[in-house]
Design a protein around this motif. Structure first.
Motif, short mmCIF file in Angstrom:
data_model
loop_
_atom_site.label_atom_id
_atom_site.label_comp_id
_atom_site.label_asym_id
_atom_site.label_seq_id
_atom_site.Cartn_x
_atom_site.Cartn_y
_atom_site.Cartn_z
N LEU A 80 -0.70 5.68 5.41
CA LEU A 80 0.31 4.98 4.74
C LEU A 80 0.28 3.56 5.52
CD1 LEU A 80 3.32 7.28 4.47
CD2 LEU A 80 2.06 6.42 2.72
N VAL A 81 -0.03 3.52 6.79
CA VAL A 81 -0.28 2.40 7.69
C VAL A 81 -1.43 1.66 6.91
CG1 VAL A 81 -0.94 1.43 9.89
CG2 VAL A 81 0.90 3.21 9.88
N ASN A 82 -2.35 2.51 6.55
CA ASN A 82 -3.66 1.66 6.15
C ASN A 82 -3.25 1.21 4.82
OD1 ASN A 82 -6.45 1.34 7.17
ND2 ASN A 82 -5.76 3.24 7.81
N VAL A 83 -2.35 1.59 4.03
CA VAL A 83 -2.04 0.94 2.61
C VAL A 83 -1.25 -0.24 2.89
CG1 VAL A 83 -0.53 1.50 0.69
CG2 VAL A 83 -1.91 3.29 1.38
N ILE A 84 -0.29 -0.10 3.75
CA ILE A 84 0.30 -1.48 4.23
C ILE A 84 -0.66 -2.44 4.66
CG2 ILE A 84 2.15 -2.48 5.94
CD1 ILE A 84 3.40 0.27 5.99
N PHE A 85 -1.59 -2.18 5.57
CA PHE A 85 -2.49 -3.27 5.84
C PHE A 85 -3.51 -3.63 4.76
CE2 PHE A 85 -2.19 -1.99 10.51
CZ PHE A 85 -1.94 -3.26 11.03
N CYS A 86 -3.70 -2.87 3.81
CA CYS A 86 -4.51 -3.33 2.53
C CYS A 86 -3.37 -4.32 1.92
CB CYS A 86 -4.68 -2.44 1.80
SG CYS A 86 -6.24 -1.41 2.09
N LEU A 87 -2.32 -4.10 1.75
CA LEU A 87 -1.20 -5.02 1.05
C LEU A 87 -1.26 -6.25 1.86
CD1 LEU A 87 1.49 -2.45 -0.19
CD2 LEU A 87 -0.36 -3.72 -1.72
N TYR A 88 -1.17 -6.29 2.89
CA TYR A 88 -0.92 -7.41 3.88
C TYR A 88 -2.17 -8.47 3.73
CZ TYR A 88 -0.40 -10.37 7.99
OH TYR A 88 -0.33 -11.29 8.93
N TRP A 89 -3.24 -7.71 4.05
CA TRP A 89 -4.46 -8.37 3.97
C TRP A 89 -4.71 -9.07 2.61
CZ3 TRP A 89 -4.90 -9.48 8.76
CH2 TRP A 89 -5.13 -8.43 9.43
N ASN A 91 -7.25 -12.26 3.33
CA ASN A 91 -7.97 -11.87 4.34
C ASN A 91 -9.30 -11.16 4.20
OD1 ASN A 91 -9.10 -11.23 7.07
ND2 ASN A 91 -7.45 -12.46 7.97
N ARG A 92 -10.44 -11.11 4.62
CA ARG A 92 -11.58 -10.43 4.26
C ARG A 92 -11.32 -8.96 5.05
NH1 ARG A 92 -17.17 -13.37 4.99
NH2 ARG A 92 -17.93 -11.37 4.36
N ILE A 148 -9.18 -6.97 4.45
CA ILE A 148 -8.81 -5.90 3.52
C ILE A 148 -9.95 -4.97 3.24
CG2 ILE A 148 -9.47 -7.47 1.37
CD1 ILE A 148 -7.06 -6.15 0.01
N LEU A 149 -11.16 -5.51 3.28
CA LEU A 149 -12.16 -4.77 3.06
C LEU A 149 -12.45 -3.43 3.97
CD1 LEU A 149 -15.13 -7.20 2.44
CD2 LEU A 149 -13.73 -6.01 0.68
N LEU A 150 -12.17 -3.67 5.21
CA LEU A 150 -11.96 -2.68 6.25
C LEU A 150 -11.05 -1.53 6.12
CD1 LEU A 150 -12.89 -1.40 8.85
CD2 LEU A 150 -11.77 -2.92 10.15
N SER A 151 -9.77 -1.99 5.79
CA SER A 151 -8.75 -1.00 5.41
C SER A 151 -8.93 -0.42 4.17
CB SER A 151 -7.38 -2.02 5.24
OG SER A 151 -7.06 -2.27 6.52
N ALA A 152 -9.64 -0.95 3.27
CA ALA A 152 -9.78 -0.49 1.87
C ALA A 152 -11.07 0.62 2.20
CB ALA A 152 -10.39 -1.37 0.87
N LEU A 153 -12.15 0.33 2.97
CA LEU A 153 -12.81 1.19 3.25
C LEU A 153 -12.38 2.41 3.82
CD1 LEU A 153 -15.87 2.04 3.01
CD2 LEU A 153 -16.17 0.75 5.34
N VAL A 154 -11.60 2.44 4.70
CA VAL A 154 -10.86 3.59 5.41
C VAL A 154 -10.21 4.20 4.62
CG1 VAL A 154 -9.44 4.14 7.05
CG2 VAL A 154 -10.74 2.31 7.56
N LEU A 155 -9.44 3.66 3.62
CA LEU A 155 -8.79 4.45 2.54
C LEU A 155 -9.63 5.40 1.73
CD1 LEU A 155 -6.01 1.97 1.58
CD2 LEU A 155 -5.94 4.31 2.77
#
Length: 312
Positions: A19-28, A33-34, A36-43
Motif C-alpha cells: 500500500l505504501v508503494n501504491v501511495i508513492f506511485c501516485l505521488y510520483w 517524477n521519474r 515512479i518507475l522504481l515504485s512501479a517496478l517494485v509493485l
C-alpha cells in the motif's frame, strides 16, 4: 534462530508495504517524477512474486451445480459469549450458511448449542474435540457420508485440528479443519500502537513458534494420506508466512486460482488481512472462490467450488 521470529513478524507487514508503494506511485505520478518507475517496478515484481495480495478478475464464473462447494467459517462461537449486543447473531449465521448452501462446511470456534440447527440440511457431521476436553470446538458438516474422523495432536494449546474422510463421487476426500494458535492481537491499530512494543513482539513471536509447530504436524499428517485432500481453516497468519507455506506445500490456494480483490477474511480495521484459507490437492480443478463481506463474526466466511478431475 533469533532472526526467524523477526522475519515472521515482518511478513505481517507486507500488505502495508504494498500500500505504501501504491501511495508513492501516485505521488510520483502527480509530481511527474521519474522515481515512479522504481515504485512501479517494485509493485510489478511484487505482483508476480507475491501475487496472493490482490487478484484481478475480468469475468465472473457461475459455479456448476455439479461442483463441490466447500465453506470455511470462524464463527466466534456464534456469539455464545455475547461479544456483540445483537442477540440474534447466532441465528443469522445459521441462516447465512443455509442460504449459501455449501456441500461441506468447516466451522472454527463452533458452539455445540447450534449443533441441531444444521442437521436437517447436513445429515453427516463431526464435532471436535469430545465433550470433556477443554479446547475450542470446531465442526465439519457434510451432505455426503463421513466414513472416518480424527484429530491432530496439538499440545499445550486450546486450538485444535481435525479431519473427516468424506465419500464423494465414488471416491474418498479427506477434509482438514484447522484452527491454529491465535496471535492474541486486538484488531485495532490504535490499541496495538498503545501497547508496549517489546510485550507485543514477545507475544506474537511465541504464538508464531506454536503455529509453526502445528503447521509441521499438519504437514506430516497430510504426507501419510493417499486421499484427495482439501484443507480449510483459520491459520491465524497470512499468506506470506512460513506457517502458510508449510501447510500449503503443493496444494492449490482457491483464492489465488479464482479469487478477486484483497480477499480479506479478518475484520482488522483499515488493513486487509487474509488468514482463512481453502486449499486443495491437484486432483481438483478450482472453479470458483468467494469472499463474503458479512460481519457476523470477527472473521469473514470464504467458499470455494471444485470439480473433481477424472482419473486418467
Amino acid at each position: 534462530m533469533k532472526v526467524l521470529p523477526f522475519l515472521s513478524v515482518f511478513s505481517l507487514s507486507l500488505p502495508l508495504l504494498v500500500l505504501v508503494n501504491v501511495i508513492f506511485c501516485l505521488y510520483w505520478l502527480l509530481a511527474k517524477n521519474r522515481r515512479i518507475l522504481l515504485s512501479a517496478l517494485v509493485l510489478i515484481l511484487g505482483y508476480f512474486l507475491i501475487d496472493s495480495f490482490f487478484k484481478f478478475s475480468f469475468k465472473s464464473e457461475e459455479a456448476s451445480s455439479k461442483d463441490l462447494k466447500v465453506m470455511s467459517y470462524n464463527t466466534r462461537g456464534f456469539n455464545k459469549y455475547e461479544w456483540s449486543s445483537d442477540k440474534s447473531l447466532g441465528d443469522k449465521i445459521i441462516d447465512f450458511v443455509l442460504n449459501e448452501d455449501p456441500d461441506v462446511v468447516c466451522f472454527q470456534e463452533f458452539s455445540r448449542v447450534r449443533y441441531h440447527q444444521l442437521k436437517h440440511r447436513y445429515k453427516y457431521n463431526y464435532v471436535a474435540p469430545g465433550f470433556y476436553v477443554n479446547k475450542v470446538n470446531q465442526a465439519i458438516y457434510s451432505k455426503y457420508p463421513i466414513v472416518n474422523t480424527g484429530e491432530l495432536p496439538f499440545k499445550h494449546t486450546n486450538n485444535i485440528a481435525s479431519f473427516a474422510d468424506i465419500l464423494y463421487k465414488n471416491d474418498t476426500v479427506r477434509v482438514y479443519n484447522l484452527h491454529l494458535e491465535s496471535l492474541k492481537v486486538v484488531p485495532d491499530i490504535e490499541t496495538i500502537s498503545n501497547e508496549e512494543s517489546s510485550k507485543l513482539y514477545g507475544r506474537i513471536t511465541k504464538s508464531f513458534k506454536k503455529q509453526q509447530d502445528q503447521a509441521k504436524i499438519v504437514q506430516e499428517h497430510r504426507r501419510k494420506v493417499a486421499y484427495k485432500t482439501i484443507v480449510c481453516g483459520d491459520f491465524n497468519n497470512n499468506q506470506y508466512s512460513n506457517v502458510y507455506r508449510t501447510i500449503k506445500g503443493d496444494l492449490q490456494d482457491s483464492f489465488i486460482k479464482k479469487g478477486t480483490g484483497y480477499g480479506r477474511t479478518y475484520n482488522f480495521k483499515y488493513y486487509p488481512v487474509r488468514i482463512d484459507f481453502i486449499l486443495a490437492s491437484n486432483e481438483f480443478s478450482v472453479t470458483g472462490h468467494k469472499n463474503y463481506d458479512i460481519k457476523l463474526s470477527d472473521h469473514f466466511p470464504v467458499m470455494a467450488t471444485f470439480n473433481l478431475r477424472a482419473n486418467k
